[in-house]
Enzyme design. Structure first.
Site, PDB file in Angstrom:
ATOM      1  N   SER A 142       0.856  -1.188   0.000  1.00  0.00           N
ATOM      2  CA  SER A 142       0.000   0.000   0.000  1.00  0.00           C
ATOM      3  C   SER A 142       0.890   1.235   0.000  1.00  0.00           C
ATOM      4  O   SER A 142       2.023   1.187   0.514  1.00  0.00           O
ATOM      5  CB  SER A 142      -0.867   0.023   1.258  1.00  0.00           C
ATOM      6  OG  SER A 142      -1.459   1.299   1.415  1.00  0.00           O
ATOM      7  N   TYR A 155      -1.356  -0.610  10.330  1.00  0.00           N
ATOM      8  CA  TYR A 155      -1.488  -0.956   8.910  1.00  0.00           C
ATOM      9  C   TYR A 155      -0.251  -0.509   8.132  1.00  0.00           C
ATOM     10  O   TYR A 155       0.322  -1.278   7.353  1.00  0.00           O
ATOM     11  CB  TYR A 155      -2.752  -0.291   8.350  1.00  0.00           C
ATOM     12  CG  TYR A 155      -3.059  -0.609   6.904  1.00  0.00           C
ATOM     13  CD1 TYR A 155      -3.631  -1.823   6.537  1.00  0.00           C
ATOM     14  CD2 TYR A 155      -2.796   0.319   5.892  1.00  0.00           C
ATOM     15  CE1 TYR A 155      -3.921  -2.109   5.208  1.00  0.00           C
ATOM     16  CE2 TYR A 155      -3.091   0.046   4.565  1.00  0.00           C
ATOM     17  CZ  TYR A 155      -3.651  -1.169   4.221  1.00  0.00           C
ATOM     18  OH  TYR A 155      -3.940  -1.439   2.900  1.00  0.00           O
TER      19      TYR A 155
HETATM   20  N1  LIG Z   1      -8.665  -0.696  -1.549  1.00  0.00           N
HETATM   21  C1  LIG Z   1      -7.622   0.112  -1.381  1.00  0.00           C
HETATM   22  O1  LIG Z   1      -7.742   1.350  -1.474  1.00  0.00           O
HETATM   23  C2  LIG Z   1      -6.257  -0.451  -1.087  1.00  0.00           C
HETATM   24  C3  LIG Z   1      -5.166   0.438  -1.058  1.00  0.00           C
HETATM   25  C4  LIG Z   1      -3.901  -0.063  -0.786  1.00  0.00           C
HETATM   26  C5  LIG Z   1      -3.706  -1.404  -0.568  1.00  0.00           C
HETATM   27  N2  LIG Z   1      -4.774  -2.269  -0.593  1.00  0.00           N
HETATM   28  C6  LIG Z   1      -4.514  -3.683  -0.342  1.00  0.00           C
HETATM   29  O2  LIG Z   1      -5.087  -4.459  -1.370  1.00  0.00           O
HETATM   30  C7  LIG Z   1      -5.342  -5.776  -0.878  1.00  0.00           C
HETATM   31  C8  LIG Z   1      -6.734  -6.209  -1.302  1.00  0.00           C
HETATM   32  O3  LIG Z   1      -7.697  -5.421  -0.608  1.00  0.00           O
HETATM   33  P1  LIG Z   1      -9.032  -4.877  -1.329  1.00  0.00           P
HETATM   34  O4  LIG Z   1      -8.806  -3.436  -1.603  1.00  0.00           O
HETATM   35  O5  LIG Z   1      -9.430  -5.760  -2.442  1.00  0.00           O
HETATM   36  O6  LIG Z   1     -10.049  -4.933  -0.091  1.00  0.00           O
HETATM   37  P2  LIG Z   1     -11.234  -5.949   0.215  1.00  0.00           P
HETATM   38  O7  LIG Z   1     -12.242  -5.878  -0.856  1.00  0.00           O
HETATM   39  O8  LIG Z   1     -11.633  -5.614   1.611  1.00  0.00           O
HETATM   40  O9  LIG Z   1     -10.540  -7.397   0.197  1.00  0.00           O
HETATM   41  C9  LIG Z   1      -9.738  -7.855   1.258  1.00  0.00           C
HETATM   42  C10 LIG Z   1      -9.511  -9.334   1.057  1.00  0.00           C
HETATM   43  O10 LIG Z   1      -8.644  -9.821   2.103  1.00  0.00           O
HETATM   44  C11 LIG Z   1      -9.239 -10.957   2.695  1.00  0.00           C
HETATM   45  N3  LIG Z   1      -8.929 -11.043   4.126  1.00  0.00           N
HETATM   46  C12 LIG Z   1      -8.974 -10.057   5.051  1.00  0.00           C
HETATM   47  N4  LIG Z   1      -8.681 -10.523   6.263  1.00  0.00           N
HETATM   48  C13 LIG Z   1      -8.447 -11.859   6.101  1.00  0.00           C
HETATM   49  C14 LIG Z   1      -8.118 -12.909   6.978  1.00  0.00           C
HETATM   50  N5  LIG Z   1      -7.950 -12.709   8.309  1.00  0.00           N
HETATM   51  N6  LIG Z   1      -7.958 -14.155   6.479  1.00  0.00           N
HETATM   52  C15 LIG Z   1      -8.118 -14.392   5.161  1.00  0.00           C
HETATM   53  N7  LIG Z   1      -8.441 -13.436   4.262  1.00  0.00           N
HETATM   54  C16 LIG Z   1      -8.604 -12.191   4.738  1.00  0.00           C
HETATM   55  C17 LIG Z   1     -10.738 -10.764   2.512  1.00  0.00           C
HETATM   56  O11 LIG Z   1     -11.383 -12.026   2.615  1.00  0.00           O
HETATM   57  P3  LIG Z   1     -12.922 -12.169   3.128  1.00  0.00           P
HETATM   58  O12 LIG Z   1     -13.632 -10.900   2.730  1.00  0.00           O
HETATM   59  O13 LIG Z   1     -13.423 -13.398   2.430  1.00  0.00           O
HETATM   60  O14 LIG Z   1     -12.841 -12.348   4.600  1.00  0.00           O
HETATM   61  C18 LIG Z   1     -10.796 -10.152   1.123  1.00  0.00           C
HETATM   62  O15 LIG Z   1     -10.759 -11.161   0.154  1.00  0.00           O
HETATM   63  C19 LIG Z   1      -5.141  -5.704   0.640  1.00  0.00           C
HETATM   64  O16 LIG Z   1      -3.885  -6.249   0.985  1.00  0.00           O
HETATM   65  C20 LIG Z   1      -5.145  -4.213   0.933  1.00  0.00           C
HETATM   66  O17 LIG Z   1      -4.419  -3.903   2.095  1.00  0.00           O
HETATM   67  C21 LIG Z   1      -6.044  -1.808  -0.863  1.00  0.00           C
END
Ligand SMILES: NC(=O)c1ccc[n+]([C@@H]2O[C@H](COP(=O)([O-])OP(=O)(O)OC[C@H]3O[C@@H](n4cnc5c(N)ncnc54)[C@H](OP(=O)(O)O)[C@@H]3O)[C@@H](O)[C@H]2O)c1
Length: 244
Positions: A142, A155
């Site tokens: 991130s 985080y």
């Molecule tokens: N969205 C943003 O703006 C952003 C920015 C920077 C970085 N990121 C990074 O991008 C990655 C994907 O996130 P996203 O944006 O797609 O958000 P998201 O839609 O909330 O997806 C998060 C994913 O992580 C899984 N997860 C969370 N906690 C978990 C656990 N304890 N065990 C197993 N799986 C777990 C969730 O699984 P379930 O829902 O099935 O529990 C979900 O599939 C993350 O690493 C996040 O930090 C996102």
């Protein structure tokens, strides 16, 4: 560098970025384990789409805060699909807290899911990749790793830790056809972390003028996976928020 036929383990497949990336992997002909935490429907949907495309796929479940889950996910993937060629450690946990309010429980869970689990996954798959002479490991970081971000110190620290981790691992496997990289996105809408841009656009100044899209993260990730000369890098994808 073809992805077709490769076995991939994608964590966080049930999320916004994971869903987009999962669909890119299917389009590229990969055989994927779509790992999820609690949202089975999204992961099973990807399995159905892969099967429709004539590809084997599974959707293993597990809480990545549990230190036993990474090895179990790897074992289930190998059993169902064969040795893992591509690991995309994309699952991430974020609970927004001021530094004054972060309690040890939130700290531990964030570090467990966002840093320990990616390490344990990489530790489990890298020796086999080295032995077979081809592999890809991609961590989802991130912009918070660079800027501190808005979620909280737990985080930001967990994501910055991924950078140290990849810089340690990448040179140790680079001579064996294995790359280790990270993509560091910011403010990607259409995810549960950031469901949608509010009317009138983003509240934060983003040079590009809008939030990013999961498909844009997926595009860059696929380019990283296809490139055998790119390793030990963290690639920012943040609309120009953090120039490096
Ligand atoms: N969205 C943003 O703006 C952003 C920015 C920077 C970085 N990121 C990074 O991008 C990655 C994907 O996130 P996203 O944006 O797609 O958000 P998201 O839609 O909330 O997806 C998060 C994913 O992580 C899984 N997860 C969370 N906690 C978990 C656990 N304890 N065990 C197993 N799986 C777990 C969730 O699984 P379930 O829902 O099935 O529990 C979900 O599939 C993350 O690493 C996040 O930090 C996102």
């Amino acid at each position: 560098m073809d992805i077709a036929g490769r076995v991939a383990l994608l964590t966080g497949a049930s999320g916004g970025i994971g869903g987009a990336l999962g669909r890119r992997l299917i389009a590229a002909g990969a055989r994927v384990a779509f790992a999820y935490g609690s949202h089975s429907e999204e992961a099973e949907q990807l399995v159905a789409e892969a099967n429709d495309a004539g590809l084997d796929a599974v959707a293993p479940a597990g809480d990545l805060a549990d230190p036993g889950t990474p090895a179990r996910l790897v074992g289930e993937t190998v059993e169902a699909l064969g040795p893992i060629n591509i690991l995309i450690s994309n699952a991430g946990y974020s609970v927004r807290q001021e530094y004054t309010d972060v309690d040890p429980r939130a700290w531990e869970r964030t570090l467990a899911v966002n840093l320990r689990a990616p390490f344990l996954l990489a530790q489990a798959v890298l020796p086999g990749m080295v032995e077979r002479g081809w592999g890809r490991v991609l961590f989802m970081s991130s912009v918070a790793a660079f800027t501190g971000g808005v979620v909280g110190p737990h985080y930001a620290a967990s994501k910055a830790g991924l950078h140290g981790l990849l810089h340690h691992l990448a040179p140790r496997v680079a001579g064996h056809g294995v790359t280790v990289n990270a993509v560091a996105p910011a403010l990607i809408e259409g995810t549960r972390m950031l469901p949608a841009a509010p009317d009138g656009g983003p509240a934060l100044p983003i040079p590009v003028g809008r939030y990013g899209r999961p498909e844009e993260v997926a595009d860059l990730s696929m380019a990283v996976l296809r490139n055998g000369y790119l390793t030990d890098q963290v690639l920012g994808l943040d609309g120009g928020i953090h120039p490096r």
